[in-house]
Write a protein that holds these residues in place. Sequence first.
Motif, PDB file in Angstrom:
ATOM      1  N   THR A  40       0.859  -1.181   0.000  1.00 15.91           N
ATOM      2  CA  THR A  40       0.000   0.000   0.000  1.00 15.91           C
ATOM      3  C   THR A  40       0.898   1.235   0.000  1.00 15.91           C
ATOM      4  OG1 THR A  40      -1.661   1.211   1.281  1.00 15.91           O
ATOM      5  CG2 THR A  40      -0.185  -0.221   2.538  1.00 15.91           C
ATOM      6  N   PHE A  41       0.434   2.288  -0.626  1.00 20.91           N
ATOM      7  CA  PHE A  41       1.264   3.497  -0.724  1.00 20.91           C
ATOM      8  C   PHE A  41       0.782   4.577   0.237  1.00 20.91           C
ATOM      9  CE2 PHE A  41       2.356   1.273  -4.519  1.00 20.91           C
ATOM     10  CZ  PHE A  41       3.627   1.701  -4.872  1.00 20.91           C
ATOM     11  N   SER A  42       1.635   4.967   1.187  1.00 26.39           N
ATOM     12  CA  SER A  42       1.361   6.164   1.970  1.00 26.39           C
ATOM     13  C   SER A  42       1.840   7.351   1.154  1.00 26.39           C
ATOM     14  CB  SER A  42       2.105   6.198   3.305  1.00 26.39           C
ATOM     15  OG  SER A  42       2.537   4.969   3.685  1.00 26.39           O
ATOM     16  N   ASN A  43       1.461   8.540   1.576  1.00 25.97           N
ATOM     17  CA  ASN A  43       1.962   9.708   0.863  1.00 25.97           C
ATOM     18  C   ASN A  43       2.071  10.882   1.812  1.00 25.97           C
ATOM     19  OD1 ASN A  43      -1.202   9.565   0.200  1.00 25.97           O
ATOM     20  ND2 ASN A  43      -0.571  11.714   0.288  1.00 25.97           N
ATOM     21  N   ALA A  44       2.864  11.856   1.417  1.00 26.78           N
ATOM     22  CA  ALA A  44       3.045  13.042   2.258  1.00 26.78           C
ATOM     23  C   ALA A  44       3.630  14.169   1.442  1.00 26.78           C
ATOM     24  CB  ALA A  44       3.969  12.733   3.439  1.00 26.78           C
ATOM     25  N   SER A  45       3.552  15.341   2.017  1.00 30.80           N
ATOM     26  CA  SER A  45       4.194  16.512   1.438  1.00 30.80           C
ATOM     27  C   SER A  45       4.916  17.251   2.559  1.00 30.80           C
ATOM     28  CB  SER A  45       3.136  17.417   0.797  1.00 30.80           C
ATOM     29  OG  SER A  45       3.754  18.581   0.287  1.00 30.80           O
ATOM     30  N   HIS A  46       6.132  17.667   2.292  1.00 29.35           N
ATOM     31  CA  HIS A  46       6.918  18.393   3.291  1.00 29.35           C
ATOM     32  C   HIS A  46       7.158  19.818   2.793  1.00 29.35           C
ATOM     33  CE1 HIS A  46       8.962  14.549   5.132  1.00 29.35           C
ATOM     34  NE2 HIS A  46       7.654  14.444   5.061  1.00 29.35           N
ATOM     35  N   ALA A  47       6.803  20.799   3.609  1.00 25.74           N
ATOM     36  CA  ALA A  47       7.040  22.195   3.260  1.00 25.74           C
ATOM     37  C   ALA A  47       7.972  22.792   4.294  1.00 25.74           C
ATOM     38  CB  ALA A  47       5.726  22.964   3.233  1.00 25.74           C
ATOM     39  N   SER A  48       8.959  23.527   3.812  1.00 26.54           N
ATOM     40  CA  SER A  48       9.899  24.108   4.775  1.00 26.54           C
ATOM     41  C   SER A  48      10.241  25.544   4.423  1.00 26.54           C
ATOM     42  CB  SER A  48      11.178  23.260   4.850  1.00 26.54           C
ATOM     43  OG  SER A  48      11.741  23.109   3.568  1.00 26.54           O
ATOM     44  N   ILE A  49      10.610  26.273   5.455  1.00 24.36           N
ATOM     45  CA  ILE A  49      11.136  27.631   5.305  1.00 24.36           C
ATOM     46  C   ILE A  49      12.528  27.629   5.922  1.00 24.36           C
ATOM     47  CG2 ILE A  49      10.896  30.048   5.998  1.00 24.36           C
ATOM     48  CD1 ILE A  49       8.553  29.385   4.354  1.00 24.36           C
ATOM     49  N   VAL A  50      13.497  28.077   5.157  1.00 27.81           N
ATOM     50  CA  VAL A  50      14.854  28.112   5.695  1.00 27.81           C
ATOM     51  C   VAL A  50      15.449  29.507   5.527  1.00 27.81           C
ATOM     52  CG1 VAL A  50      15.200  25.708   4.995  1.00 27.81           C
ATOM     53  CG2 VAL A  50      16.126  27.546   3.566  1.00 27.81           C
ATOM     54  N   GLU A  51      16.480  29.766   6.308  1.00 27.76           N
ATOM     55  CA  GLU A  51      17.299  30.954   6.076  1.00 27.76           C
ATOM     56  C   GLU A  51      18.726  30.495   5.804  1.00 27.76           C
ATOM     57  OE1 GLU A  51      17.729  33.876   9.214  1.00 27.76           O
ATOM     58  OE2 GLU A  51      18.759  35.266   7.856  1.00 27.76           O
ATOM     59  N   VAL A  52      19.320  31.028   4.747  1.00 31.56           N
ATOM     60  CA  VAL A  52      20.707  30.711   4.425  1.00 31.56           C
ATOM     61  C   VAL A  52      21.581  31.909   4.772  1.00 31.56           C
ATOM     62  CG1 VAL A  52      22.308  29.957   2.630  1.00 31.56           C
ATOM     63  CG2 VAL A  52      19.903  29.273   2.506  1.00 31.56           C
ATOM     64  N   ASP A  53      22.617  31.659   5.545  1.00 30.39           N
ATOM     65  CA  ASP A  53      23.595  32.702   5.839  1.00 30.39           C
ATOM     66  C   ASP A  53      24.616  32.688   4.701  1.00 30.39           C
ATOM     67  OD1 ASP A  53      25.892  34.072   6.685  1.00 30.39           O
ATOM     68  OD2 ASP A  53      25.431  33.692   8.800  1.00 30.39           O
ATOM     69  N   VAL A  54      24.590  33.716   3.884  1.00 29.31           N
ATOM     70  CA  VAL A  54      25.417  33.679   2.673  1.00 29.31           C
ATOM     71  C   VAL A  54      26.900  33.930   2.978  1.00 29.31           C
ATOM     72  CG1 VAL A  54      23.522  34.289   1.137  1.00 29.31           C
ATOM     73  CG2 VAL A  54      24.974  36.103   2.087  1.00 29.31           C
TER      74      VAL A  54
END
Lengths: 158, 768
Positions: free
Chosen positions: B616-630
């Motif tokens: 059986t197939f589970s499913n998901a979506s991952h959303a993220s917010i990041v900050e990059v120190d340049v």
Amino acid sequence: MTDKVNIALRVNGKSYAIAVEPRRSLADALREDCGLTGTHLGCEHGVCGACTVLVDGKPVRACLMFAVQVGETEVRTVEGLAKGEVLHPLQKQFWENHGLQCGFCTPGFLMLAAGALEADPDISDDELREVLSSNLCRCTGYQNIIKAVKLAAAEMRK
Amino acid sequence: MSWIGRSLPRLEDPALVKGAGNYVADVARGSASVRFVRSPVASGTILGVEKPDEGLVFTAADLDGVKGIKPILHRPDYVAIEQPVLPRDRVVFAGQAIAVVVAEDHATAEDLAEQVFVDIEPGDAALDVDLALQEGSPIVHEQASTNVLVEGKIRTSGLDAVLEQAAATIRMEIRSRRQAAMPLETRGGVAQYDRVTGRVTLFASVQMPHMLRTGIADVLGIPEADLRVVAPDVGGGFGQKMSLFPEYIILVWLARHLQRNLAWIEDRRENLMASTHSRDQAFTVTGAFSADGKLLGVDADMRSNVGAFSCYPVTCGVEPLMALAELPGPYAVKEYGARSRGVTTNTCMMAPYRGVSRPTLTFTMERMMDVAARRLGIDPIEIRRRNLVDTFPHRTPTGLIYDEGSYKATMESAVNAIDLPAFRERQKREWERGRYFGFGISVFNERTGYGTPAYAARGMDIVPGYEIVDCTMDPSGNVSVRIGASPHGQGLKTSLAQLVADELGVTPQMVKVISGDTDATPYGWGTFASRSMVIAGGASKLAAGKIASKLKVIAAAILESDPDNIDLNDGLAKIRNSNRSVPIAELARAAYHQSHKFPSVGAGLHENAIYDPAGTFSNASHASIVEVDVETGQVKIERFVVAEDAGVLINPMIVDGQIHGGVAQGIANALYEEIVYDDLGNCLTTSLADFLPPTMLEIPTIEILHSYTMSNASITKAKGVGEGGLIGAPASVINAVVDALSPFGIEIFEMPASPQRILDHIRGKRTA
């Protein structure tokens, strides 16, 4: 290296008269000589913190300390945390809040947190996170560990 | 009262929080200590092994009659390589065990091991997956003419046409660097010899105890009955503790040979250099899109570095064949072509690690969607919307059948939780102030709970998949459930107890789940591949259901009613819509002690059941917010949202815990962890301070949203959830990093996106 030295370890209020090689780590002495296997070894490099115990109230990597260094100090391990059948607030909150999965890192986190909360019952959330980042957990993503420790801190302040 | 769906605190935990867990090193007291002497070079000819004058030291020459480990795949493209338990002539990776020593305690064993001198003539080593494929590369195994040990291919008839006619083709060179599962407890075994019976009990930190028994018995040529394997409390596995390792074979051989108790507890250095690795993959992938953003076809050349040997039982086909079958993931794509090779090198063996290939596959597809969206001027969420599978069952170009899922809905939930329009406004303001925030999304499905059909299709000689569960209600009304699955941190005993409690009308505390002991449990396949809740759960439900039927017959006879009118609940067998009942404990006693009264039931309450689902197939979506120190290349994850669908959640708290842990490992894969070899094949990352597993400071709060699609593909309606967190997180985080750096126009196709790599990208753009 093989000559053994007689020492008396005080662990959880009990005295253990043992003979150890000078190179024996405190973790090995606790586990092998005292039979206290709740203190776990995850790396023996002092990185993961699974072996954290309290020496005179301060969290110590038991893999990085020699048993012969312990001297007159009072060592506390996870086995000494509960009072009889009554779990310590940290143990209770770890249990109720799913602060552990495989449980291998748990004794180290419990002792680390116990040391931090006893030293500063009003420790700030940021400081707590900083202290708890001393140890590694591979299962929980830390989420429920921090939750459990905060709840235990609140309970201990009551 | 139903126990399913409740966040019951785990039944496993009281012992564990008291330090009373029983891990393998905890049963080592009193045993002699075993230590391995390992190869210091990646490739070479063994000229000799000089043993010290005193002490127990054994080499290949001592192991008379011991066979090699030879995992088999029935595929014409598979080259079976035999792994010697200890090598006689050649070493093929740095860390390979060459000799073994036995001493009274660990420290003395280490002293002794240091006195063993291994004389090796170093040879050329093949290390990098692509260099190992080049003409003239050193060949790792003389039996094979090239370094390719397995090669799968597929190509649909219309692929060439869509590649030619596409409005946009996105070509990417994807690289996933080598990683390790790194359970906090290393591997280890304690072999106890019984002088009366000659049997050996092997306590070992493993995920598949029955498979280990079979494998060791085969290699040593002994009856399986002479060996008992026990997985005590296991300190995490994540796939690394599935395989048959030479160390365990030698432990059992030594215990029989020396007739004594022996312990081998791996140290962290051994674990990082000589257990198993994963994810060392290089993909060249082209996606063909129409002008309106429809994915028309995918063409992939995928190379997986499988290391020096093929792992038993799943073989070195596990990563490449998973890649071949599952690259398109949640996206409907008609035309698909792939060539997927498993390439042997002079490095530590590849074996499954939570997610197996799919972190890289999801990274590939999700990067492709973002790049295509930018190229075609379509919103990244909208381009996914246009391509996600939304009619079920869905058949993929490789023949997989997706059961009901909520691919689009979970993506929308994750995006809504973020409030993307508001974030985009903020992002612009922050860019102007010199701060770089980004949003990333990933969508994936995860095949879970698959039985024998899936493994048979892979051509495995050993076909795992089913589970047998024995369920007994004893005369006191308490229940024991004996399972072949072998949990190691997943809380399966609690979840199964909840499931069985509901079937039988008792409390979970009355249900003891027994696992991880080949003397006490039916033959089974252990715990891996997000399978245990679905498969052992299904078999537990079926077995308990049979006992429930018997209880109802007995209750009906006592209450003079019909079995179909009896409900089992709260410790009582009750006639529906009446207040007449009999305690279940009384029925249990009657089943054993008054069995003559219930001839149709037979004596006692003992049943078993087998469950072998297609998957059986589970499913998901991952959303993220990041900050990059340049300036430093450091990434800080500000938010991480998981919207997932695993059907019925037996214990939601445990499910959330699985997701938290998976996401944390996924973030580690995205940003930090890497096993590094030098040019000679020496492993440079041999402590946790080098491998860089994240701490509490690197892992953000993980927000979880649930959906509950009910699929008939699982009889408990529960889908597997063990691996998903790790499958989706790397793609989401790196998409967010790329989004944050979009003012620089940077694309990242390599993970981990370490600070150094991110800085190199930024500097590259600045100097250009």
